[in-house]
Design an enzyme around this catalytic site. Sequence first.
Site, PDB file in Angstrom:
ATOM      1  N   PRO A  40    -120.744 -15.804 -23.160  1.00 20.68           N
ATOM      2  CA  PRO A  40    -120.631 -17.121 -22.318  1.00 20.68           C
ATOM      3  C   PRO A  40    -119.024 -17.266 -22.181  1.00 20.68           C
ATOM      4  CG  PRO A  40    -122.364 -17.213 -23.651  1.00 20.68           C
ATOM      5  CD  PRO A  40    -121.763 -16.049 -24.028  1.00 20.68           C
TER       6      PRO A  40
ATOM      7  N   HIS B  27    -127.477 -10.035 -32.927  1.00 19.84           N
ATOM      8  CA  HIS B  27    -126.509 -10.422 -34.061  1.00 19.84           C
ATOM      9  C   HIS B  27    -125.925  -9.006 -34.610  1.00 19.84           C
ATOM     10  CE1 HIS B  27    -129.480 -13.620 -34.143  1.00 19.84           C
ATOM     11  NE2 HIS B  27    -128.485 -14.287 -34.577  1.00 19.84           N
TER      12      HIS B  27
ATOM     13  N   ALA C 191    -120.503 -11.600 -32.328  1.00 15.82           N
ATOM     14  CA  ALA C 191    -120.077 -10.779 -31.132  1.00 15.82           C
ATOM     15  C   ALA C 191    -121.055 -10.869 -30.063  1.00 15.82           C
ATOM     16  CB  ALA C 191    -119.597  -9.302 -31.661  1.00 15.82           C
TER      17      ALA C 191
END
Length: 700
Positions: free
Chosen positions: A450, A490, A445
Site C-alpha cells: 500500500p 510475513h 515487507a
Amino acid sequence: MIKDNLITVNNSKLKKEILVKGFKNLCTAKALTYLYEENFKTVSKYVHATSRGHEVIQTAVGLQLKPQDYAFPYYRDDAMLLSIGMRPYDLMLQVLAKRDDPFSGGRTYYSHPSLREDDKPKIPHQSSATGMQAIPATGVAMGFWYKEAEGISELDPAGNSIDNPVVVCSLGDASVTEGEISEAFQMAALKQLPILYLVQDNGWDISANAAETRAQNAFEYAAGFHGLEAVSIDGTDFIESYTTISKVLDTIRNERRPFLVHARVPLLNHHTSGVRMEWYRDDLEEAQSRDPYPKMKALLKETGFTDNEIQEFENNCIDIVRADFEKALKAEDPRPEDLFTHDFAPTPIVEETGDRSPKGADKVVMVDCALFAIEELMRKHKECLLYGQDVGGRLGGVFREAATLAQKFGDNRVFNTPIQEAFIVGSTVGMSAVGLKPIVEVQFADYIWPGLNQLFTEVSRSCYLSNGKWPVSMILRVPIGAYGSGGPYHSSSVESVVTNIRGLKIAYPSNGADLKGLLKAAYYDPNPVVIFEHKGLYWSKVPGTKGATSVEPAEDYILPFGKAWVLQEIWKQENEETLSIITYGMGVHWAMNASEELGLQDKIEVVDLRTLHPLDYDTVFKSVKKCGKCLVVTEEPTDNSFSRALQGRIQEECFQELDAPVMIIGSENMPAIPLNSTLEQTMIPSVEKVKDKINEILGY
C-alpha cells in the site's frame, strides 16, 4: 459601497487593491488559457490543464499565503501560482518544457510546481497522480506539529523565528474518492494538524461526472472525520471566497487545527489539452452561466470602476501574457547532459569512518545494533523521529526494534500511526521538506504494497523532478525474509520491486555491525533510503546465523553505501577451480556455511553486497574475474528478479574471464511462501541447496 479604500459587499469588507489584484490575476490566468488555445499545436506538444472557471477561488487563496507557508497546488492551479507571484513567463517555460523552467527544468508537466524561494510560499514537488499530494502535504503539517510540540522554531532565511505557518493542499473533488485522501484526513483530524484542504469541485473527473463516481461531495465526506471542520462556498464569488479563506487561514494559524473548504466551480476549458471538453461534456451551457469572469467584472463596476478602467486592466494582462509567450518560445531547451543531473542529492558520506570493533565492546544481536543506532541518532539530533505501526511505548515494535525509545524520547518523537502504510511512507516527503529526518517502518515487507504508490510517485522522484530543490531525506525500515513458518503474509522478499524504483538508496545488510553503520550513513544522506532487515538474522535464532551477531560498533562508526565486503577472500589460482559467490542478507550465511561444510574456504570467495543501490560493481567484477566462476545467491524467487539482472550484468562484463555460465540459486518461483514448515523449507534456499549448486558449478 466604498469608504476609506474599503469595499463593503454583503457585510463583508475588502480592500480595494485586493479586488484589483484579484481581477488582474483572473484576467492573466484567463489570457493564458486563450493564448494556449490559439497556439494549440505549439503548447500541446506537452499535455497541460488550465484554471479556467477556477480562477477566483485559487486567487483568493494564493493572495493570502505567506512566505513561511507551504502550498501543494494541483495541476489545474495556474491562477494560484500567478497569485503568489509567479510570472506568466515562468509558467510558459514549463508548458514548453524549457531548460529554465523554474520548477523542474523541463522535466514535468505544466502547473506541476516545486518552488523554494525566500519571498514565496514553499512548494515541495508532487506528482500529478490526483490526490497523492494530500499525504506529503499532511506530512508538512505533521512536521509543524512535531516542531511546535518539541519547541523547535521555524526560521526564515535570515534566521528569525517564524510563527504559525500553515499548509494548503489543493485537490479536485474527484480525487477525494482516493483511499490515500482518507489516510491524510484521518491523520490531520487525529493530530489536529494546521492544514487547509482546498477542494475545487467542478463536477467532473475526466469523462465521468459526480453523479457517476461520488456518493457525496467533499464537504459531506469531511463530516465523517471528527475534528476536520468543513465549509462549502461558491468558488466563483470573489468576496465570499476571499473572506472565507481569510477566516479559515486565521483560525488555522491561531488554533492549529485542520479545515476543508469545498469550493463549487465550473470547468470552462478542457480537462487537459489532450481530452477536449466537446468530446463528452453535455453541461457546457450551464457551466458558462457560472463563469467567474463576468461576475468579477460586474463586481468592479458595482464598486466604482469604469468600463474603460476595467478594460485597461485586462488589456495590460493580455499584453504581458503575449509578450511573455514570445520570449518563452525563444528560451533554451534542455541539453542532453541535463538528463543526468539531480537523480540524487550529493551525500557527504563517502568513506567508512569510526571504530567498527571497539575494544571491550559487547557482542550484540542485529536488532539491538539497529536499536542502539537510532537511540544515538535521536540523542544527538532533535530533528530525528520515529513512527510507524506499534512502535510506540506500549510495544516498541513487533520485533522490539524500537523498545524503550518512546519512554526515552517521548510520544511526540516516537509514536504509533494508524494502519496506513501509504501515509507512513508518503508523509516523510513533507517531514523532510520542513527539515526533519523521519525514520519510519512497515511491519513486514509484505505490508509495503500500500505504500509503494507514495514510495514510487512521491518519495523517489522528488529530487529529480524538482531539479534538485526537494530531495527527500528519510529512512524506511523493512523487516523482510522467511523463517520459522511466517507464512505467505510475513515472509516475502520484495527487493526486486523496490530496486526497480529509481531514486532510492537500498541496503540489505547481513550482520549487526553493517546495519548500524548503514543506518548512520542513511541518516546523514540527504536522499531516501530503504533498509531491508532480515527477520531471521535479528536474534541469530536460525541455525548457522551466529555471524549476524557482532561486536557493537562505536557511535562514530559510519559505513557508506556502495561498498561491498569481500567477507571470505581467496587468492588467484591458475590451476584450480575457484568460485565467487555474490550474495546479500541471509544468502551470506548460506554461502559461508556451505563453503565451510564443503571445506572449500580457500576455493570460494564470498562477496557481501551490503547495499543493492548503489551496487559495488567494481568489487563484484574484480572477484568474478579473479575466480572465473560465479554463483549468485538470493532468497527471492529468481525469475524476473534483481538477482537475474545482476547475473546478466556479470555475464556481460566478465564474459572473457568466465569458465562457466554465471549461475543463480534462489527460492522456488511460486506465488507465495506457504505456512507449513516443510513447504517453507522446500520453497527457500538452504545451506544444502547452496552446497549442491556449488558442486554443480565447480564441476562444469
